[in-house]
Write a protein that holds these residues in place. Structure first.
Motif, PDB file in Angstrom:
ATOM      1  N   GLU A 270       6.675  18.580  11.055  1.00 15.51           N
ATOM      2  CA  GLU A 270       5.367  17.970  10.870  1.00 15.51           C
ATOM      3  C   GLU A 270       4.362  18.581  11.842  1.00 15.51           C
ATOM      4  N   ALA A 271       3.112  18.624  11.414  1.00 21.87           N
ATOM      5  CA  ALA A 271       2.077  19.216  12.249  1.00 21.87           C
ATOM      6  C   ALA A 271       1.873  18.390  13.515  1.00 21.87           C
ATOM      7  N   GLU A 272       1.888  19.065  14.652  1.00 17.81           N
ATOM      8  CA  GLU A 272       1.692  18.380  15.920  1.00 17.81           C
ATOM      9  C   GLU A 272       0.263  17.858  16.025  1.00 17.81           C
ATOM     10  N   GLY A 273       0.139  16.606  16.414  1.00 14.46           N
ATOM     11  CA  GLY A 273      -1.181  16.013  16.592  1.00 14.46           C
ATOM     12  C   GLY A 273      -1.816  15.519  15.313  1.00 14.46           C
ATOM     13  N   ALA A 274      -1.153  15.753  14.168  1.00  8.93           N
ATOM     14  CA  ALA A 274      -1.721  15.300  12.899  1.00  8.93           C
ATOM     15  C   ALA A 274      -1.528  13.797  12.760  1.00  8.93           C
ATOM     16  N   PRO A 275      -2.552  13.081  12.287  1.00  9.87           N
ATOM     17  CA  PRO A 275      -2.414  11.632  12.124  1.00  9.87           C
ATOM     18  C   PRO A 275      -1.397  11.300  11.045  1.00  9.87           C
ATOM     19  N   ALA A 276      -0.667  10.206  11.216  1.00  7.92           N
ATOM     20  CA  ALA A 276       0.321   9.793  10.226  1.00  7.92           C
ATOM     21  C   ALA A 276      -0.387   9.388   8.937  1.00  7.92           C
ATOM     22  N   LEU A 277       0.249   9.676   7.818  1.00  4.24           N
ATOM     23  CA  LEU A 277      -0.314   9.299   6.529  1.00  4.24           C
ATOM     24  C   LEU A 277      -0.034   7.823   6.303  1.00  4.24           C
TER      25      LEU A 277
ATOM     26  N   VAL B  76      -4.271   0.063   0.617  1.00  2.00           N
ATOM     27  CA  VAL B  76      -4.160  -0.832  -0.528  1.00  2.00           C
ATOM     28  C   VAL B  76      -5.559  -1.249  -0.967  1.00  2.00           C
ATOM     29  N   PHE B  77      -5.859  -1.063  -2.237  1.00  2.00           N
ATOM     30  CA  PHE B  77      -7.171  -1.401  -2.780  1.00  2.00           C
ATOM     31  C   PHE B  77      -7.025  -2.538  -3.788  1.00  2.00           C
TER      32      PHE B  77
ATOM     33  N   GLY C 217       0.367   2.909  -8.605  1.00  3.16           N
ATOM     34  CA  GLY C 217       0.862   3.625  -7.439  1.00  3.16           C
ATOM     35  C   GLY C 217       2.049   2.871  -6.877  1.00  3.16           C
ATOM     36  N   CYS C 218       2.902   3.567  -6.124  1.00  3.67           N
ATOM     37  CA  CYS C 218       4.094   2.907  -5.583  1.00  3.67           C
ATOM     38  C   CYS C 218       4.496   3.528  -4.253  1.00  3.67           C
ATOM     39  N   GLU C 219       4.577   2.693  -3.237  1.00  2.95           N
ATOM     40  CA  GLU C 219       4.875   3.173  -1.896  1.00  2.95           C
ATOM     41  C   GLU C 219       6.330   3.608  -1.731  1.00  2.95           C
ATOM     42  N   HIS C 220       7.183   3.260  -2.662  1.00  3.34           N
ATOM     43  CA  HIS C 220       8.571   3.729  -2.564  1.00  3.34           C
ATOM     44  C   HIS C 220       8.628   5.252  -2.514  1.00  3.34           C
ATOM     45  N   GLY C 221       7.687   5.919  -3.172  1.00  2.00           N
ATOM     46  CA  GLY C 221       7.569   7.369  -3.056  1.00  2.00           C
ATOM     47  C   GLY C 221       8.655   8.166  -3.734  1.00  2.00           C
TER      48      GLY C 221
ATOM     49  N   ASP D 232      -1.048  10.942  -2.762  1.00  2.00           N
ATOM     50  CA  ASP D 232      -1.951   9.836  -3.083  1.00  2.00           C
ATOM     51  C   ASP D 232      -1.221   8.733  -3.831  1.00  2.00           C
ATOM     52  N   PHE D 233      -0.338   9.106  -4.753  1.00  2.00           N
ATOM     53  CA  PHE D 233       0.357   8.116  -5.580  1.00  2.00           C
ATOM     54  C   PHE D 233       1.151   7.135  -4.732  1.00  2.00           C
ATOM     55  N   GLU D 234       1.729   7.622  -3.642  1.00  2.00           N
ATOM     56  CA  GLU D 234       2.568   6.752  -2.823  1.00  2.00           C
ATOM     57  C   GLU D 234       1.861   6.200  -1.592  1.00  2.00           C
ATOM     58  N   SER D 235       0.610   6.587  -1.379  1.00  2.00           N
ATOM     59  CA  SER D 235      -0.108   6.095  -0.202  1.00  2.00           C
ATOM     60  C   SER D 235      -1.422   5.391  -0.543  1.00  2.00           C
TER      61      SER D 235
END
Length: 402
Positions: free
Chosen positions: A73-80, A84-85, A112-116, A136-139
């Protein structure tokens, strides 16, 4: 042996390069020549592939300034993070007439589904929202907060005739956000009050929360639950279905539901050649031991954007067998990644598909998981709300679900 001149070394290098290039070009079907993006921890898709309706195409390029950690994973990158809308849907029941689907009406509280799950056939639906079927679909989850209200209105129409509702077949009705929003819980409360039959399919242990509603309905023959278990290998499941319950936890859910008197089936889906397919008999044996009554399976489906997303996942997690997996998939799809023909899309075609069916049927018979006649739901107790106009109910033909 005399030392080689620089020109000779250069010539040898060129020859080897040409041979190497020729070996690559000799395999025009190769899809994994470029290193895939590094997977994100806790996510199924490895890219945010653009939807098929996007006009502009964007390509991510490494400019050399990004450094990755030991997990890739990219160092310093914010977590995805999951967003929820709230959505106020216009309709809540979806009807279909597909001959290969054993139900005519379905209800999905979420888009969409967070199970991914990387193989999810519903991923392309996010393209209609202008979003990616990938990350996008899972987040980016859309919650139909008025689902209960719409369902009550639908069931109380004088013209409505009861038919078993399939709950959560597109996106899981018990995905993580349901724990707080309780939209699925409200839907089941309404179905219970109306005596309306339904069947739910899930990968989540959260379904156990609603046993107080499900068990009384089960006693009246109004409900059944199917739990999807793709593999018993926790390491594979962690990348394949990253935010679903673990295989062991799903087996415990089957046992808990069965002990509460709720009919439980297992969906061994999808069958992914050389990844989950070798586990089929072990999955069926474990589910039968846990109390499952019936079983079904579906071979891997790769419609629209699911195909490139799945190939990226394969390259990231199973580079040693990626070509082999896709070759076998195409064996079952007439040489294509996917065939949408109703007669073929669920089970595939050809020798390998036939052998898979024979294996499944033999195991299901041996374990007593072919008792589909027990899965008929009773619609005779349906009643409209007290304020609804009283109309006679014409019972629809009974249906077998899952």
């Amino acid at each position: 042996m005399l030392p080689l001149a620089k020109s000779e070394i250069y010539c040898i290098f060129i020859q080897y390069f040409v041979l190497f290039r020729a070996s690559i070009m000799a395999s025009p079907d190769s899809e994994y020549l470029v290193a895939p993006p590094a997977p994100l921890k806790g996510r199924g898709a490895v890219t945010n592939l653009q939807g098929r309706y996007e006009k502009d195409e964007r390509e991510r390029v490494d400019d050399g300034w990004t450094h990755t950690d030991q997990d890739g994973e990219a160092e310093g990158a914010p977590a995805l993070r999951t967003q929820v809308f709230e959505e106020r849907a216009k309709t809540i029941l979806t009807r279909n007439s597909s001959p290969d689907i054993p139900f005519g009406v379905s209800l999905n509280p979420y888009r969409g589904c967070e199970h991914g799950c990387i193989y999810c056939f519903a991923r392309p639906t996010h393209s209609y929202l202008g979003l990616s079927p990938g990350l996008d679909f899972e987040s980016r989850i859309y919650a139909k907060i008025n689902a209960g209200e719409l369902l009550e209105h639908e069931l109380d129409k004088p013209s409505y005739q009861p038919e078993p509702i399939a709950l959560g077949v597109n996106t899981d009705a018990y995905q993580p956000v349901e724990r707080n929003l309780r939209i699925t819980r409200r839907v089941i409360e309404i179905l219970s009050e109306r005596g309306h039959p339904f069947a739910a399919i899930t990968k989540s242990s959260l379904v156990e929360r609603d046993i107080d509603l499900l068990a009384p309905m089960a006693q009246k023959g109004q409900v059944m639950v199917a739990v999807t278990i793709t593999t018993l290998d926790a390491d594979i499941a962690r990348t394949l279905e990253p935010r679903a319950a673990t295989p062991a936890r799903r087996l415990r859910t089957i046992r808990t539901l069965a002990e509460a008197g709720i009919p439980v089936g297992v969906s061994v889906a999808p069958m992914i050649p050389f990844v989950t397919e070798p586990d089929m008999e072990r999955v069926l044996e474990a589910c039968a031991e846990a109390g499952a009554r019936s079983a079904s399976y579906i071979v891997l489906r790769l419609p629209w954007e699911v195909a490139p997303l799945f190939k990226d996942w394969l390259a990231a997690h199973f580079p040693d067998r990626a070509e082999r997996v896709m070759g076998r998939v195409r064996d079952m799809r007439g040489g294509k990644d996917y065939d949408s023909d109703f007669a073929k899309r669920m089970k595939g075609e050809g020798l390998w598909a036939d052998m898979l069916k024979q294996r499944f049927d033999h195991a299901a018979r041996r374990l007593g998981l072919n008792q589909r006649h027990r899965g008929i739901l009773d619609m005779s107790a349906f009643r409209r709300g007290e304020s609804a106009p009283k109309q006679p109910v014409v019972e629809s033909p009974q249906m077998k679900l899952f």
